[in-house]
Design a protein around this motif. Structure first.
Motif, PDB file in Angstrom:
ATOM      1  N   VAL A 177      10.935  79.618 -15.312  1.00 24.64           N
ATOM      2  CA  VAL A 177      11.255  78.519 -14.400  1.00 24.64           C
ATOM      3  C   VAL A 177      11.032  77.176 -15.075  1.00 24.64           C
ATOM      4  N   TYR A 178       9.961  77.081 -15.885  1.00 29.93           N
ATOM      5  CA  TYR A 178       9.641  75.822 -16.556  1.00 29.93           C
ATOM      6  C   TYR A 178      10.778  75.357 -17.456  1.00 29.93           C
ATOM      7  N   GLN A 179      11.513  76.294 -18.013  1.00 27.76           N
ATOM      8  CA  GLN A 179      12.613  75.949 -18.920  1.00 27.76           C
ATOM      9  C   GLN A 179      13.739  75.193 -18.228  1.00 27.76           C
ATOM     10  N   THR A 180      13.783  75.224 -16.905  1.00 25.39           N
ATOM     11  CA  THR A 180      14.853  74.545 -16.163  1.00 25.39           C
ATOM     12  C   THR A 180      14.431  73.183 -15.617  1.00 25.39           C
ATOM     13  N   LEU A 181      13.173  72.801 -15.802  1.00 20.93           N
ATOM     14  CA  LEU A 181      12.681  71.554 -15.211  1.00 20.93           C
ATOM     15  C   LEU A 181      13.381  70.318 -15.754  1.00 20.93           C
ATOM     16  N   GLY A 182      13.895  70.409 -16.979  1.00 24.10           N
ATOM     17  CA  GLY A 182      14.624  69.287 -17.562  1.00 24.10           C
ATOM     18  C   GLY A 182      15.833  68.890 -16.738  1.00 24.10           C
ATOM     19  N   PHE A 183      16.354  69.820 -15.947  1.00 23.10           N
ATOM     20  CA  PHE A 183      17.474  69.542 -15.052  1.00 23.10           C
ATOM     21  C   PHE A 183      17.033  69.470 -13.592  1.00 23.10           C
ATOM     22  N   LEU A 184      16.098  70.341 -13.203  1.00 25.26           N
ATOM     23  CA  LEU A 184      15.667  70.395 -11.810  1.00 25.26           C
ATOM     24  C   LEU A 184      15.026  69.098 -11.328  1.00 25.26           C
ATOM     25  N   CYS A 185      14.432  68.333 -12.232  1.00 27.12           N
ATOM     26  CA  CYS A 185      13.709  67.138 -11.810  1.00 27.12           C
ATOM     27  C   CYS A 185      14.631  65.973 -11.451  1.00 27.12           C
ATOM     28  N   TRP A 186      15.915  66.034 -11.864  1.00 28.59           N
ATOM     29  CA  TRP A 186      16.793  64.886 -11.569  1.00 28.59           C
ATOM     30  C   TRP A 186      18.152  65.230 -10.983  1.00 28.59           C
ATOM     31  N   VAL A 187      18.726  66.371 -11.304  1.00 29.46           N
ATOM     32  CA  VAL A 187      20.053  66.722 -10.776  1.00 29.46           C
ATOM     33  C   VAL A 187      20.051  66.794  -9.244  1.00 29.46           C
ATOM     34  N   PRO A 188      19.071  67.481  -8.612  1.00 22.08           N
ATOM     35  CA  PRO A 188      19.044  67.488  -7.139  1.00 22.08           C
ATOM     36  C   PRO A 188      18.917  66.091  -6.543  1.00 22.08           C
ATOM     37  N   ASN A 189      18.181  65.206  -7.223  1.00 19.17           N
ATOM     38  CA  ASN A 189      18.036  63.826  -6.744  1.00 19.17           C
ATOM     39  C   ASN A 189      19.392  63.139  -6.637  1.00 19.17           C
ATOM     40  N   LEU A 190      20.194  63.256  -7.691  1.00 19.39           N
ATOM     41  CA  LEU A 190      21.512  62.615  -7.699  1.00 19.39           C
ATOM     42  C   LEU A 190      22.441  63.229  -6.661  1.00 19.39           C
ATOM     43  N   ILE A 191      22.385  64.549  -6.532  1.00 22.59           N
ATOM     44  CA  ILE A 191      23.233  65.216  -5.540  1.00 22.59           C
ATOM     45  C   ILE A 191      22.891  64.726  -4.136  1.00 22.59           C
ATOM     46  N   PHE A 192      21.594  64.650  -3.838  1.00 22.15           N
ATOM     47  CA  PHE A 192      21.163  64.187  -2.520  1.00 22.15           C
ATOM     48  C   PHE A 192      21.617  62.758  -2.273  1.00 22.15           C
ATOM     49  N   ILE A 193      21.405  61.901  -3.264  1.00 23.84           N
ATOM     50  CA  ILE A 193      21.769  60.491  -3.113  1.00 23.84           C
ATOM     51  C   ILE A 193      23.271  60.333  -2.896  1.00 23.84           C
ATOM     52  N   GLU A 194      24.069  61.023  -3.679  1.00 25.40           N
ATOM     53  CA  GLU A 194      25.526  60.887  -3.580  1.00 25.40           C
ATOM     54  C   GLU A 194      26.058  61.420  -2.252  1.00 25.40           C
ATOM     55  N   TRP A 195      25.568  62.552  -1.810  1.00 28.03           N
ATOM     56  CA  TRP A 195      26.118  63.209  -0.619  1.00 28.03           C
ATOM     57  C   TRP A 195      25.550  62.689   0.691  1.00 28.03           C
ATOM     58  N   PHE A 196      24.245  62.380   0.690  1.00 24.93           N
ATOM     59  CA  PHE A 196      23.612  62.056   1.960  1.00 24.93           C
ATOM     60  C   PHE A 196      23.227  60.582   2.128  1.00 24.93           C
ATOM     61  N   TYR A 197      23.353  59.794   1.073  1.00 26.50           N
ATOM     62  CA  TYR A 197      22.946  58.389   1.183  1.00 26.50           C
ATOM     63  C   TYR A 197      24.077  57.431   0.831  1.00 26.50           C
ATOM     64  N   LEU A 198      24.571  57.521  -0.388  1.00 24.86           N
ATOM     65  CA  LEU A 198      25.595  56.577  -0.821  1.00 24.86           C
ATOM     66  C   LEU A 198      26.900  56.713  -0.034  1.00 24.86           C
ATOM     67  N   SER A 199      27.161  57.888   0.497  1.00 29.29           N
ATOM     68  CA  SER A 199      28.382  58.078   1.273  1.00 29.29           C
ATOM     69  C   SER A 199      28.319  57.351   2.620  1.00 29.29           C
ATOM     70  N   LYS A 200      27.097  56.954   3.046  1.00 27.69           N
ATOM     71  CA  LYS A 200      26.956  56.301   4.353  1.00 27.69           C
ATOM     72  C   LYS A 200      26.363  54.900   4.265  1.00 27.69           C
ATOM     73  N   ILE A 201      25.911  54.488   3.095  1.00 30.79           N
ATOM     74  CA  ILE A 201      25.176  53.240   2.973  1.00 30.79           C
ATOM     75  C   ILE A 201      26.037  52.036   3.302  1.00 30.79           C
ATOM     76  N   LYS A 202      25.443  51.049   3.928  1.00 30.34           N
ATOM     77  CA  LYS A 202      26.130  49.788   4.216  1.00 30.34           C
ATOM     78  C   LYS A 202      25.429  48.708   3.405  1.00 30.34           C
ATOM     79  N   TYR A 203      26.188  47.951   2.655  1.00 31.72           N
ATOM     80  CA  TYR A 203      25.615  46.963   1.756  1.00 31.72           C
ATOM     81  C   TYR A 203      25.553  45.599   2.424  1.00 31.72           C
ATOM     82  N   GLN A 204      24.444  44.943   2.174  1.00 30.18           N
ATOM     83  CA  GLN A 204      24.231  43.614   2.704  1.00 30.18           C
ATOM     84  C   GLN A 204      24.058  42.639   1.543  1.00 30.18           C
TER      85      GLN A 204
END
Length: 206
Positions: A177-204
């Motif tokens: 499992v440790y061998q995958t941390l190089g990707f697990l620590c940031w790829v899910p972050n970007l996926i979450f941000i793109e799908w659940f935040y940036l798609s709905k964000i309103k800029y001021q």
């Protein structure tokens, strides 16, 4: 719920920042890592300390860029913290490219951490360019994406706690499992941000 989530994020960011300075700057090199990692930490303690230290500064200063009330109430402080964030990300990411070359966990981890630092640099450049052009909608997009990568320092430690508790008595599974941390620590972050935040964000405006 809307107030609880930001509070949890703020608490986590402050905790990880303090932990980073304590473990990487104050304690002796390799004190908080496994015996297998300690040799590399001692050998490269300066680059690791610079990478971790400036990463912690970026984690803390970048948090304020996501706080609308702070930006509106303290515009001068916001600009200062933004510059500190730019500088800290650049220093941490550049040293991170070097640190990634001797990351534990094999080639997959090395590639994962190297890509993280590379995209971290490219996205902060995009944010700075948009900021310089006073293009706030584009800036908000890139600064959020970039902070999602900065937040990898938090998710990395959360994953470590999770897999350590799950596989601490099964070394082979822990290593796998440790061998995958190089990707697990940031790829899910970007996926979450793109799908659940940036798609709905309103800029001021700033």
């Amino acid at each position: 719920m809307k107030k609880i989530i930001p509070l949890l994020i703020i608490t986590t960011v402050i905790t990880i920042t303090l932990y980073t300075f304590y473990s990487y700057i104050y304690l002796s090199p390799g004190t908080t890592v496994s015996p297998q990692q300690k040799t590399e930490y001692i050998k490269h303690h300066i680059s690791i300390a610079v990478h971790a230290g400036f990463g912690a500064v970026a984690l803390l200063s970048g948090m304020f860029q996501l706080m609308k009330r702070f930006r509106e109430k303290f515009p001068a402080a916001n600009i200062t913290l933004r510059r500190i964030y730019y500088f800290s990300v650049c220093i941490s990411a550049v040293t991170g490219l070097y640190v990634a070359t001797y990351a534990q966990g094999g080639l997959v981890n090395k590639i994962g951490f190297f890509l993280l630092d590379l995209i971290w640099i490219l996205s902060i450049i995009q944010a700075a360019v948009a900021d310089n052009k006073d293009d706030m909608p584009a800036f908000r997009i890139w600064i959020v994406r970039n902070y999602a990568l900065t937040f990898a320092s938090v998710t990395l430690r959360l994953w470590l706690v999770l897999i350590w508790n799950r596989y601490s008595f099964e070394h082979s599974h822990f290593s796998e499992v440790y061998q995958t941390l190089g990707f697990l620590c940031w790829v899910p972050n970007l996926i979450f941000i793109e799908w659940f935040y940036l798609s709905k964000i309103k800029y001021q405006p700033r």
